[in-house]
Design a protein around this motif. Sequence first.
Motif, PDB file in Angstrom:
ATOM      1  N   PRO A 145     -16.329  -1.069   9.138  1.00  0.00           N
ATOM      2  CA  PRO A 145     -15.159  -0.671   9.920  1.00  0.00           C
ATOM      3  C   PRO A 145     -13.892  -1.306   9.350  1.00  0.00           C
ATOM      4  N   ARG A 146     -12.772  -0.679   9.640  1.00  0.00           N
ATOM      5  CA  ARG A 146     -11.471  -1.123   9.144  1.00  0.00           C
ATOM      6  C   ARG A 146     -11.180  -2.528   9.663  1.00  0.00           C
ATOM      7  N   THR A 147     -10.745  -3.420   8.746  1.00  0.00           N
ATOM      8  CA  THR A 147     -10.439  -4.798   9.138  1.00  0.00           C
ATOM      9  C   THR A 147      -8.956  -5.123   9.010  1.00  0.00           C
ATOM     10  N   ALA A 148      -8.151  -4.143   8.627  1.00  0.00           N
ATOM     11  CA  ALA A 148      -6.694  -4.321   8.547  1.00  0.00           C
ATOM     12  C   ALA A 148      -6.029  -3.013   8.951  1.00  0.00           C
ATOM     13  N   SER A 149      -4.824  -3.127   9.472  1.00  0.00           N
ATOM     14  CA  SER A 149      -4.071  -1.951   9.920  1.00  0.00           C
ATOM     15  C   SER A 149      -2.886  -1.686   8.986  1.00  0.00           C
ATOM     16  N   GLN A 150      -2.203  -0.569   9.221  1.00  0.00           N
ATOM     17  CA  GLN A 150      -0.979  -0.310   8.468  1.00  0.00           C
ATOM     18  C   GLN A 150       0.043  -1.400   8.737  1.00  0.00           C
ATOM     19  N   ASN A 151       0.064  -1.929   9.937  1.00  0.00           N
ATOM     20  CA  ASN A 151       0.977  -3.033  10.254  1.00  0.00           C
ATOM     21  C   ASN A 151       0.666  -4.267   9.407  1.00  0.00           C
ATOM     22  N   ASP A 152      -0.635  -4.544   9.185  1.00  0.00           N
ATOM     23  CA  ASP A 152      -1.025  -5.682   8.348  1.00  0.00           C
ATOM     24  C   ASP A 152      -0.535  -5.494   6.911  1.00  0.00           C
ATOM     25  N   VAL A 153      -0.695  -4.275   6.400  1.00  0.00           N
ATOM     26  CA  VAL A 153      -0.246  -3.979   5.037  1.00  0.00           C
ATOM     27  C   VAL A 153       1.275  -4.092   4.973  1.00  0.00           C
ATOM     28  N   ALA A 154       1.958  -3.581   5.995  1.00  0.00           N
ATOM     29  CA  ALA A 154       3.421  -3.651   6.040  1.00  0.00           C
ATOM     30  C   ALA A 154       3.894  -5.101   6.066  1.00  0.00           C
ATOM     31  N   SER A 155       3.220  -5.935   6.843  1.00  0.00           N
ATOM     32  CA  SER A 155       3.583  -7.359   6.887  1.00  0.00           C
ATOM     33  C   SER A 155       3.391  -8.020   5.529  1.00  0.00           C
ATOM     34  N   GLU A 156       2.291  -7.691   4.877  1.00  0.00           N
ATOM     35  CA  GLU A 156       1.996  -8.261   3.560  1.00  0.00           C
ATOM     36  C   GLU A 156       3.063  -7.893   2.535  1.00  0.00           C
ATOM     37  N   LEU A 157       3.552  -6.654   2.607  1.00  0.00           N
ATOM     38  CA  LEU A 157       4.525  -6.165   1.621  1.00  0.00           C
ATOM     39  C   LEU A 157       5.963  -6.206   2.132  1.00  0.00           C
ATOM     40  N   ASP A 158       6.134  -6.749   3.338  1.00  0.00           N
ATOM     41  CA  ASP A 158       7.465  -6.917   3.926  1.00  0.00           C
ATOM     42  C   ASP A 158       8.259  -5.607   3.972  1.00  0.00           C
TER      43      ASP A 158
END
Length: 182
Positions: A145-158
Amino acid sequence: MELHRDALGILHYVVGDANALERTMGEIPEVVGYDIERIDEQSFYVYVRDATTDSLQEMFRPISSGGLIVVPPIEYEPDGTVVFSMFGPDDELQDAIDEVSIPVDVAIETVGGLADTTATTEALLTDRQREVVEAAVELGYYDVPRTASQNDVASELDCAPSTIAEHLRKAESRILRTQFGR
């Protein structure tokens, strides 16, 4: 990959510490030369020329002769497995696989055309799309199952989650349309 009587040359894409690799290269007697081209802080290309021995020539001759092309990247897994794509006429590919000598075990993971190679797939994406997809994969966005969201990716890449969503949708569309010929 290029194999000559006296040297084997391979272009590698490396994610890691270029300075550490450079310090080590001088300690490896088989390395007759190398050239490092840094891409960024974490990745670089390195072209390595190794002195060939009879056994090294025997091992690489089947995949470096005739009309066969080794398509980068060449991936080295922690268990010692080496994964790469080869392209060429079907009969020459089969001959090369049949001629590979012990102690090498050959396992074919997939069969496809040149469009199926990693290098071709990566060329489909813009630099930013590739960066977003790589971050999404690393963070677990594509895990099941997915362990990260689009928000997590967005936070990582600012950046904004909507920007991430657009980059992922466009990258997925390009890859899937290429894969399925539409």
